[in-house]
Design an enzyme around this catalytic site. Structure first.
Site, short mmCIF file in Angstrom:
data_model
loop_
_atom_site.label_atom_id
_atom_site.label_comp_id
_atom_site.label_asym_id
_atom_site.label_seq_id
_atom_site.Cartn_x
_atom_site.Cartn_y
_atom_site.Cartn_z
NE ARG A 155 37.03 42.21 34.96
CZ ARG A 155 36.77 41.97 36.24
NH1 ARG A 155 37.71 41.47 37.02
NH2 ARG A 155 35.57 42.25 36.73
NE ARG A 185 45.87 36.65 36.64
CZ ARG A 185 45.47 37.30 37.74
NH1 ARG A 185 44.80 38.42 37.61
NH2 ARG A 185 45.72 36.84 38.95
CD GLU A 224 39.35 38.97 43.81
OE1 GLU A 224 38.43 39.74 43.47
OE2 GLU A 224 40.56 39.25 43.72
CB SER A 284 35.14 41.43 45.16
OG SER A 284 34.70 42.00 43.94
NE ARG A 338 39.54 34.65 38.59
CZ ARG A 338 40.36 35.56 39.09
NH1 ARG A 338 40.28 35.85 40.38
NH2 ARG A 338 41.25 36.16 38.32
#
Length: 423
Positions: free
Chosen positions: A261, A276, A348, A351, A388
């Site tokens: 990403r 991140r 987060e 998901s 994470r």
């Protein structure tokens, strides 16, 4: 993409969905006009084509001057048919381009608003009181460096900012998480997969990642391939252009893959450590099922994510994501936010999205049901985003001396170790 019938039978529902997403409502009126133009162009082409066929039969029967006149007419009609075909193709392309800009129809009950308007559905577990234990928690990078588990400096040297190297016990921790996640997924009936991390544009577009998310995607122009940001892309495209048998549904897959990403727009956010980053590994669940079973499967995927976090003894909250924060393909999305001690907030980590028939329509994934051939539904769910989850393990299970207690569920995959000790 959405079912075009909604534009004709209930355009207000599409308008409401667009408004809830904070997207263009005017686009719906453009689509209705484009749909009418498309259908009119198709009728015009089919009318001329039918006339051409009839004229061909008349020419075969005609003689003399009549035949000459009819032959002259066939020449003009051939031009008219070709023009009508081009007009119909152009109208179809214009309609399709607009359709690709419309997000999936937001399901009833999804909270309205933006990124900060999601609704907390439940809180599982309680954060540790480090003050009561007599020490201030270290952040994950400090612990990772003490353990010889994370090397940011050399990751940056190799690849640039937002890259890292997991070393020693850090690499072992990822492998342990991988094995735990894959073992659990197998128990739940998922077929393990290791799909390509490079995909064609059709796969990326079909899953909705070349619209609003395009700026976050890595593209290799020389090969016209994309690096996936999630194995959802490959798992969705796995059945592209196929008709599945209804009795083989649901198809449950779980994949381990690298994810890439660009993190466009995140300048200055979470720059410390591995929260991140531009690359990380992930275990992702994916389901192809009958549309009428999609909501039940969504609840099931969320349950699996909760089970995994609970097994790792990490406190977390479940968030019903607001409509304005849904991706293009998602009709509803649940996120799990884990407690991060050094930031004193939930962040987060997983998901799960119900994409209903949206991706299947774009990728031409259908099934042969009792009432005919129609699109399936697709759903995805993150089981373990490695970086994470490693952060949450290091911070939530740290001890005063900088070592880290290993949750019981993870110990069999770390040779029985109960503590990750200082190097």
């Amino acid at each position: 993409m959405i079912d075009p019938k909604w534009l004709r039978t209930d355009p207000d529902r599409v308008r409401r969905s667009q408004a809830a997403r904070g997207a263009s409502v005017e686009l719906v009126d453009e689509l209705i006009a484009a749909d009418e133009a498309r259908r009119a162009a198709i009728v015009a082409f089919e009318t001329r084509r039918a006339e051409q066929k009839n004229l061909g039969r008349d020419v075969a029967k005609a003689k003399g001057d009549e035949r000459a006149v009819l032959l002259e007419r066939t020449k003009q009609l051939a031009v008219d048919v070709k023009t009508a075909q081009a007009d119909a193709d152009a109208a179809e392309a214009a309609f399709t381009d607009l359709m690709k800009q419309v997000g999936n129809l937001v399901l009833d009950g999804v909270p309205e608003g933006g990124e900060d308007d999601g609704v907390v559905l439940e809180t599982v577990g309680a954060p540790r009181d480090f003050a009561a234990e007599g020490f201030a928690p270290r952040d994950h990078l400090e612990i990772g460096e003490l353990l010889g588990a994370i090397d940011m400096e050399r990751g940056t040297k190799i690849s640039g900012s937002r890259f890292y190297v997991l070393t020693g016990v850090g690499a072992q921790l990822e492998m342990a998480l991988l094995n735990l996640a894959m073992s659990k997924a197998a128990e739940w009936g998922f077929t393990p997969m290791i799909p390509p991390a490079l995909v064609k544009p059709s796969a990326m577009e079909g899953t909705g990642f070349l619209g609003q998310a395009a700026q976050d995607v890595y593209h290799l122009p020389a090969d016209d391939l994309y690096l996936v940001g999630t194995s959802e892309v490959a798992l969705a495209a796995y059945h592209a252009d196929e008709i599945l048998e209804a009795d083989t549904l649901p198809r449950q897959y779980v994949a381990y893959s690298p994810c890439f990403r660009r993190e466009a727009g995140s300048y200055g956010k979470d720059t410390r450590g591995i929260f991140r980053v531009h690359w990380f590994d992930k275990v992702e669940m994916f389901v192809h099922c009958a549309p009428e079973d999609a909501e039940a499967w969504h609840d099931r995927l969320l349950g699996y994510e909760k089970d995994f976090l609970t097994a790792l003894e990490i406190p977390f909250q479940v968030l019903d994501v607001a409509s304005g924060d849904l991706g293009l393909s998602a009709a509803r999305k649940f996120d799990c936010y884990a407690w991060l001690p050094t930031q004193q907030r939930y962040r987060e980590v997983t998901s799960t999205s119900n994409c209903t028939e949206f991706q299947a329509r774009r990728l031409q994934i259908r099934a042969r049901f009792a009432d005919g051939v129609r699109p399936v539904a697709t759903l995805n769910g993150t089981l373990c985003a490695m970086t994470r989850i490693i952060i949450m393990l290091l911070e939530n299970h740290q001890l005063a001396d900088g070592s880290v207690r290993v949750p019981e569920a993870l110990r069999p995959y770390l040779g029985g170790r109960e503590v990750l000790a200082l190097s």
